[in-house]
Motif scaffolding. Structure first.
Motif, PDB file in Angstrom:
ATOM      1  N   GLN A   1       0.808  -1.220   0.000  1.00 29.74           N
ATOM      2  CA  GLN A   1       0.000   0.000   0.000  1.00 29.74           C
ATOM      3  C   GLN A   1       0.847   1.279   0.000  1.00 29.74           C
ATOM      4  OE1 GLN A   1      -3.262   0.234  -0.716  1.00 29.74           O
ATOM      5  NE2 GLN A   1      -2.963  -1.958  -1.045  1.00 29.74           N
ATOM      6  N   GLU A   2       2.086   1.177   0.470  1.00 31.01           N
ATOM      7  CA  GLU A   2       3.003   2.332   0.431  1.00 31.01           C
ATOM      8  C   GLU A   2       3.364   2.724  -0.997  1.00 31.01           C
ATOM      9  OE1 GLU A   2       6.716   2.660   2.675  1.00 31.01           O
ATOM     10  OE2 GLU A   2       5.791   1.320   4.149  1.00 31.01           O
ATOM     11  N   PHE A   3       3.236   1.773  -1.927  1.00 34.90           N
ATOM     12  CA  PHE A   3       3.716   1.979  -3.283  1.00 34.90           C
ATOM     13  C   PHE A   3       2.613   2.088  -4.329  1.00 34.90           C
ATOM     14  CE2 PHE A   3       6.845  -0.532  -0.887  1.00 34.90           C
ATOM     15  CZ  PHE A   3       7.863   0.394  -0.839  1.00 34.90           C
ATOM     16  N   ILE A   4       1.418   1.644  -3.991  1.00 35.63           N
ATOM     17  CA  ILE A   4       0.304   1.673  -4.951  1.00 35.63           C
ATOM     18  C   ILE A   4      -0.020   3.129  -5.313  1.00 35.63           C
ATOM     19  CG2 ILE A   4      -2.135   1.086  -5.314  1.00 35.63           C
ATOM     20  CD1 ILE A   4      -0.195  -1.326  -5.252  1.00 35.63           C
ATOM     21  N   ASN A   5      -0.194   3.361  -6.605  1.00 32.76           N
ATOM     22  CA  ASN A   5      -0.482   4.695  -7.164  1.00 32.76           C
ATOM     23  C   ASN A   5       0.653   5.697  -6.942  1.00 32.76           C
ATOM     24  OD1 ASN A   5      -3.008   4.022  -8.296  1.00 32.76           O
ATOM     25  ND2 ASN A   5      -3.911   4.136  -6.254  1.00 32.76           N
ATOM     26  N   LYS A   6       1.856   5.155  -6.749  1.00 27.79           N
ATOM     27  CA  LYS A   6       3.052   5.992  -6.605  1.00 27.79           C
ATOM     28  C   LYS A   6       4.005   5.636  -7.750  1.00 27.79           C
ATOM     29  CE  LYS A   6       2.090   7.635  -2.344  1.00 27.79           C
ATOM     30  NZ  LYS A   6       1.324   6.691  -1.651  1.00 27.79           N
ATOM     31  N   PRO A   7       4.940   6.523  -8.057  1.00 28.17           N
ATOM     32  CA  PRO A   7       5.907   6.225  -9.125  1.00 28.17           C
ATOM     33  C   PRO A   7       6.797   5.031  -8.776  1.00 28.17           C
ATOM     34  CG  PRO A   7       5.958   8.558  -8.547  1.00 28.17           C
ATOM     35  CD  PRO A   7       5.106   7.868  -7.521  1.00 28.17           C
ATOM     36  N   LEU A   8       7.175   4.287  -9.787  1.00 33.65           N
ATOM     37  CA  LEU A   8       8.054   3.129  -9.629  1.00 33.65           C
ATOM     38  C   LEU A   8       9.352   3.513  -8.925  1.00 33.65           C
ATOM     39  CD1 LEU A   8       8.797   0.156 -10.300  1.00 33.65           C
ATOM     40  CD2 LEU A   8       9.569   0.987 -12.534  1.00 33.65           C
ATOM     41  N   LYS A   9       9.848   4.719  -9.167  1.00 32.32           N
ATOM     42  CA  LYS A   9      11.118   5.141  -8.563  1.00 32.32           C
ATOM     43  C   LYS A   9      11.070   5.098  -7.042  1.00 32.32           C
ATOM     44  CE  LYS A   9       9.998   9.917  -9.607  1.00 32.32           C
ATOM     45  NZ  LYS A   9      10.304  10.932 -10.598  1.00 32.32           N
ATOM     46  N   LYS A  10       9.905   5.325  -6.452  1.00 33.44           N
ATOM     47  CA  LYS A  10       9.768   5.245  -4.990  1.00 33.44           C
ATOM     48  C   LYS A  10      10.043   3.820  -4.519  1.00 33.44           C
ATOM     49  CE  LYS A  10       6.230   5.967  -1.366  1.00 33.44           C
ATOM     50  NZ  LYS A  10       6.988   6.028  -0.227  1.00 33.44           N
ATOM     51  N   LEU A  11       9.493   2.844  -5.217  1.00 31.64           N
ATOM     52  CA  LEU A  11       9.714   1.445  -4.883  1.00 31.64           C
ATOM     53  C   LEU A  11      11.180   1.065  -5.116  1.00 31.64           C
ATOM     54  CD1 LEU A  11       7.488  -1.552  -5.570  1.00 31.64           C
ATOM     55  CD2 LEU A  11       9.795  -1.617  -6.415  1.00 31.64           C
ATOM     56  N   LEU A  12      11.744   1.476  -6.236  1.00 29.72           N
ATOM     57  CA  LEU A  12      13.128   1.118  -6.568  1.00 29.72           C
ATOM     58  C   LEU A  12      14.123   1.655  -5.540  1.00 29.72           C
ATOM     59  CD1 LEU A  12      13.037   1.643 -10.444  1.00 29.72           C
ATOM     60  CD2 LEU A  12      13.068  -0.540  -9.200  1.00 29.72           C
ATOM     61  N   LYS A  13      13.826   2.796  -4.943  1.00 29.75           N
ATOM     62  CA  LYS A  13      14.713   3.375  -3.930  1.00 29.75           C
ATOM     63  C   LYS A  13      14.786   2.505  -2.680  1.00 29.75           C
ATOM     64  CE  LYS A  13      14.249   8.191  -5.251  1.00 29.75           C
ATOM     65  NZ  LYS A  13      13.664   9.484  -4.920  1.00 29.75           N
ATOM     66  N   GLU A  14      13.790   1.665  -2.480  1.00 26.37           N
ATOM     67  CA  GLU A  14      13.742   0.800  -1.299  1.00 26.37           C
ATOM     68  C   GLU A  14      14.505  -0.511  -1.483  1.00 26.37           C
ATOM     69  OE1 GLU A  14      12.543   1.568   1.682  1.00 26.37           O
ATOM     70  OE2 GLU A  14      12.016   3.559   0.928  1.00 26.37           O
ATOM     71  N   ILE A  15      15.064  -0.730  -2.651  1.00 21.47           N
ATOM     72  CA  ILE A  15      15.728  -1.996  -2.956  1.00 21.47           C
ATOM     73  C   ILE A  15      17.240  -1.791  -3.015  1.00 21.47           C
ATOM     74  CG2 ILE A  15      15.940  -3.878  -4.624  1.00 21.47           C
ATOM     75  CD1 ILE A  15      13.101  -3.132  -5.596  1.00 21.47           C
ATOM     76  N   LYS A  16      17.956  -2.414  -2.076  1.00 23.52           N
ATOM     77  CA  LYS A  16      19.413  -2.325  -2.085  1.00 23.52           C
ATOM     78  C   LYS A  16      20.055  -3.376  -2.985  1.00 23.52           C
ATOM     79  CE  LYS A  16      23.556  -2.112   0.594  1.00 23.52           C
ATOM     80  NZ  LYS A  16      24.254  -2.349   1.805  1.00 23.52           N
ATOM     81  N   PRO A  17      19.624  -4.646  -2.952  1.00 25.99           N
ATOM     82  CA  PRO A  17      20.286  -5.616  -3.842  1.00 25.99           C
ATOM     83  C   PRO A  17      20.119  -5.187  -5.296  1.00 25.99           C
ATOM     84  CG  PRO A  17      18.749  -6.732  -2.360  1.00 25.99           C
ATOM     85  CD  PRO A  17      18.551  -5.262  -2.183  1.00 25.99           C
ATOM     86  N   GLU A  18      21.149  -5.401  -6.067  1.00 28.91           N
ATOM     87  CA  GLU A  18      21.114  -4.967  -7.458  1.00 28.91           C
ATOM     88  C   GLU A  18      20.139  -5.803  -8.284  1.00 28.91           C
ATOM     89  OE1 GLU A  18      24.084  -4.565 -11.309  1.00 28.91           O
ATOM     90  OE2 GLU A  18      24.892  -5.294  -9.410  1.00 28.91           O
ATOM     91  N   ILE A  19      19.260  -5.113  -8.985  1.00 32.01           N
ATOM     92  CA  ILE A  19      18.386  -5.782  -9.950  1.00 32.01           C
ATOM     93  C   ILE A  19      19.250  -6.058 -11.166  1.00 32.01           C
ATOM     94  CG2 ILE A  19      16.400  -5.511 -11.477  1.00 32.01           C
ATOM     95  CD1 ILE A  19      15.188  -3.681  -9.268  1.00 32.01           C
ATOM     96  N   LYS A  20      19.343  -7.327 -11.552  1.00 35.58           N
ATOM     97  CA  LYS A  20      20.222  -7.699 -12.675  1.00 35.58           C
ATOM     98  C   LYS A  20      19.470  -7.690 -14.003  1.00 35.58           C
ATOM     99  CE  LYS A  20      23.647  -8.707  -9.893  1.00 35.58           C
ATOM    100  NZ  LYS A  20      24.742  -9.581  -9.817  1.00 35.58           N
ATOM    101  N   THR A  21      18.231  -8.203 -13.995  1.00 35.24           N
ATOM    102  CA  THR A  21      17.467  -8.231 -15.242  1.00 35.24           C
ATOM    103  C   THR A  21      16.040  -7.779 -15.007  1.00 35.24           C
ATOM    104  OG1 THR A  21      16.793 -10.543 -15.006  1.00 35.24           O
ATOM    105  CG2 THR A  21      18.840 -10.141 -16.212  1.00 35.24           C
ATOM    106  N   ALA A  22      15.446  -7.301 -16.076  1.00 31.61           N
ATOM    107  CA  ALA A  22      14.044  -6.897 -16.051  1.00 31.61           C
ATOM    108  C   ALA A  22      13.418  -7.371 -17.351  1.00 31.61           C
ATOM    109  CB  ALA A  22      13.923  -5.385 -15.927  1.00 31.61           C
ATOM    110  N   ASN A  23      12.288  -8.017 -17.226  1.00 31.74           N
ATOM    111  CA  ASN A  23      11.580  -8.480 -18.416  1.00 31.74           C
ATOM    112  C   ASN A  23      10.200  -7.832 -18.398  1.00 31.74           C
ATOM    113  OD1 ASN A  23      10.826  -9.792 -20.703  1.00 31.74           O
ATOM    114  ND2 ASN A  23      10.829 -11.839 -19.809  1.00 31.74           N
ATOM    115  N   PRO A  24      10.004  -6.783 -19.200  1.00 28.02           N
ATOM    116  CA  PRO A  24       8.708  -6.113 -19.214  1.00 28.02           C
ATOM    117  C   PRO A  24       7.697  -6.867 -20.083  1.00 28.02           C
ATOM    118  CG  PRO A  24      10.222  -4.987 -20.653  1.00 28.02           C
ATOM    119  CD  PRO A  24      10.987  -6.113 -20.031  1.00 28.02           C
TER     120      PRO A  24
END
Length: 139
Positions: free
Chosen positions: A38-61
């Motif tokens: 609920q902290e992230f719903i209807n918020k920009p993705l960048k807000k969620l990404l800032k909460e992630i320390k481990p490196e995201i290696k791949t993204a499959n949209p």
């Protein structure tokens, strides 16, 4: 006056040394994003990404409605060779409101799924509508 100055200096030091900690410190913590969805719903993705320390290696949209990213914490090579810790095998699905402008043919050949440092800037304004976490299956 001296005491007031000392107090202001103390608060300044405390303020500077207290940085906000990220919610996801290791891949074991990825489930916290779903727990706190609920902290992230209807918020920009960048807000969620800032909460992630481990490196995201791949993204499959995926642009079939619903639109979402499947984020992984292992490289494609690690996944193909079944390498990496069990915790790193977690998948984070982030559903967004609008289509994702991901052009495979404009990304480096063989690295079309690599999540780059530029990607959070490019896709950070997409609005999050749902989060799903898929834990690795016990082997």
């Amino acid at each position: 006056m001296k005491n007031t100055l000392k107090l202001v200096l103390l608060f300044s030091v405390i303020h500077c040394s207290c940085k906000a900690q990220q919610m996801v410190k290791t891949t074991k913590d990825v489930y916290l994003l779903k727990t706190n969805e609920q902290e992230f719903i209807n918020k920009p993705l960048k807000k969620l990404l800032k909460e992630i320390k481990p490196e995201i290696k791949t993204a499959n949209p995926t642009n079939d409605n619903p639109y979402y990213f499947s984020f992984k914490f292992r490289t494609l090579e690690q996944r193909l060779q079944n390498k990496g810790s069990k915790e790193d095998r977690v998948s984070l699905y982030v559903y967004v409101k609008t289509p994702i402008d991901w052009k495979y043919d404009e990304r480096p050949k063989g690295k079309e799924l690599v999540w780059t440092k530029e990607d959070p800037e490019k896709y950070g304004d997409l609005i999050v509508v749902r989060i799903k976490v898929i834990q690795p299956v016990e082997e």
